[in-house]
Design an enzyme around this catalytic site. Sequence first.
Site, PDB file in Angstrom:
ATOM      1  N   LYS A 102      25.698  42.533  46.111  1.00  0.00           N
ATOM      2  CA  LYS A 102      25.597  41.316  45.295  1.00  0.00           C
ATOM      3  C   LYS A 102      24.230  40.703  45.570  1.00  0.00           C
ATOM      4  CE  LYS A 102      28.770  37.517  44.139  1.00  0.00           C
ATOM      5  NZ  LYS A 102      28.903  37.734  42.713  1.00  0.00           N
TER       6      LYS A 102
HETATM    7  N1  PY5 Z   1      31.480  41.393  38.746  1.00  0.00           N
HETATM    8  C1  PY5 Z   1      30.381  40.608  38.793  1.00  0.00           C
HETATM    9  C2  PY5 Z   1      29.145  41.071  38.136  1.00  0.00           C
HETATM   10  C3  PY5 Z   1      30.431  39.392  39.476  1.00  0.00           C
HETATM   11  O1  PY5 Z   1      29.341  38.625  39.528  1.00  0.00           O
HETATM   12  C4  PY5 Z   1      31.633  38.975  40.085  1.00  0.00           C
HETATM   13  C5  PY5 Z   1      31.711  37.670  40.792  1.00  0.00           C
HETATM   14  C6  PY5 Z   1      32.751  39.824  39.997  1.00  0.00           C
HETATM   15  C7  PY5 Z   1      32.631  41.030  39.331  1.00  0.00           C
HETATM   16  C8  PY5 Z   1      34.038  39.494  40.669  1.00  0.00           C
HETATM   17  O2  PY5 Z   1      33.889  39.566  42.056  1.00  0.00           O
HETATM   18  P1  PY5 Z   1      34.811  38.737  43.049  1.00  0.00           P
HETATM   19  O3  PY5 Z   1      36.206  38.931  42.594  1.00  0.00           O
HETATM   20  O4  PY5 Z   1      34.555  39.334  44.366  1.00  0.00           O
HETATM   21  O5  PY5 Z   1      34.396  37.309  42.935  1.00  0.00           O
HETATM   22  N2  PY5 Z   1      30.915  36.674  40.231  1.00  0.00           N
HETATM   23  C9  PY5 Z   1      30.680  35.446  40.934  1.00  0.00           C
HETATM   24  C10 PY5 Z   1      31.976  34.684  41.194  1.00  0.00           C
HETATM   25  O6  PY5 Z   1      31.971  33.886  42.100  1.00  0.00           O
HETATM   26  C11 PY5 Z   1      29.642  34.631  40.218  1.00  0.00           C
HETATM   27  C12 PY5 Z   1      29.952  34.228  38.824  1.00  0.00           C
HETATM   28  C13 PY5 Z   1      28.922  33.356  38.207  1.00  0.00           C
HETATM   29  O7  PY5 Z   1      32.970  34.864  40.503  1.00  0.00           O
END
Ligand code: PY5
Length: 301
Positions: A153
């Site tokens: 990330k």
């Molecule tokens: N895919 C991407 C590209 C992401 O940025 C995120 C999380 C996920 C999947 C889901 O991952 P997780 O379930 O571990 O959160 N995005 C961040 C979030 O906090 C940033 C969003 C703006 O959800």
Amino acid sequence: MKYVWVDGKLIPEREAVIPILTHALHYGTSVFEGIRAYYNPERRNLYIFRAREHYVRFHNSAKILGIRINYSVDELINATVELLKVNEVHENVYIRPITFVSASTVNLDIRDLETKTAIIAIPFGHYLEPRGVRAKVVSWLRVHNSMFPMKAKVGGIYVNSVIALLDAKVSGFDEAILLNRDGYVAEGSGENIFIVKDGILHTPPTYDSILEGITRDTVMTIARDLGFTVIERRITREELYTADEVFFVGTAAEVTPVINVDGRVIGNGEPGPITLKLRNYYMDVVYGRVDKYKGWLTPVY
Ligand code: PY5
């Protein structure tokens, strides 16, 4: 919030500023996380959800990028608890840890460059409309694993999400769906994706250029617990159109129904029953109403 945590100190947010030549500002050399903490007003308790898994991924992201985080997973969890306490948080918050190359230099060689780590908490409600979103499969592809490892990330990688979301928004949609280089469904701009077909859940495999989401793991675990079959496999674009249900999952998005893809109505255009069942169970888990998943919660108070 009044205070932010920067390298072991709790300082006023307005004092947490960075110099203009900061490497990460120019080249995206940062790793970050997104974590939620849920406040229950009746019991007056605040739980951080899956803090350990987020900070383990944080360390893995840094390892992949080749930068150092000067704090262990346990130190970061404790710092987060301290941060929420000192800010007297009594609402739902989003927690943003970031480690970035803080040296002032235009050189690309990051070996031995200084990094800084900060943790910020932000009051946070819904990220996407919980009644359902309309998504567009955009023409921008997800960065392929061979171009940059999507398991990490990393700040700079998010320009791919930004340009994809912009495309969807200016076309009148709420969210983007990105395909990978091979033409298969990867994920949303900031969420993983699931489809439901004949009662079975399907989600793209982790090697298909996606972030290995923690919510994706949570949802697979609780769905199996509820008796559903979950299959990780490649998904084609037309399978989105003909799915019974489609939904996004992520820390920010939680479980959000996708009710329309590229103008095709999904199911009957309403959030599907399996999506709703999983969302309700997910909310029970994050608020600490399911005993068997209490191990995923870090109590602040
Ligand atoms: N895919 C991407 C590209 C992401 O940025 C995120 C999380 C996920 C999947 C889901 O991952 P997780 O379930 O571990 O959160 N995005 C961040 C979030 O906090 C940033 C969003 C703006 O959800």
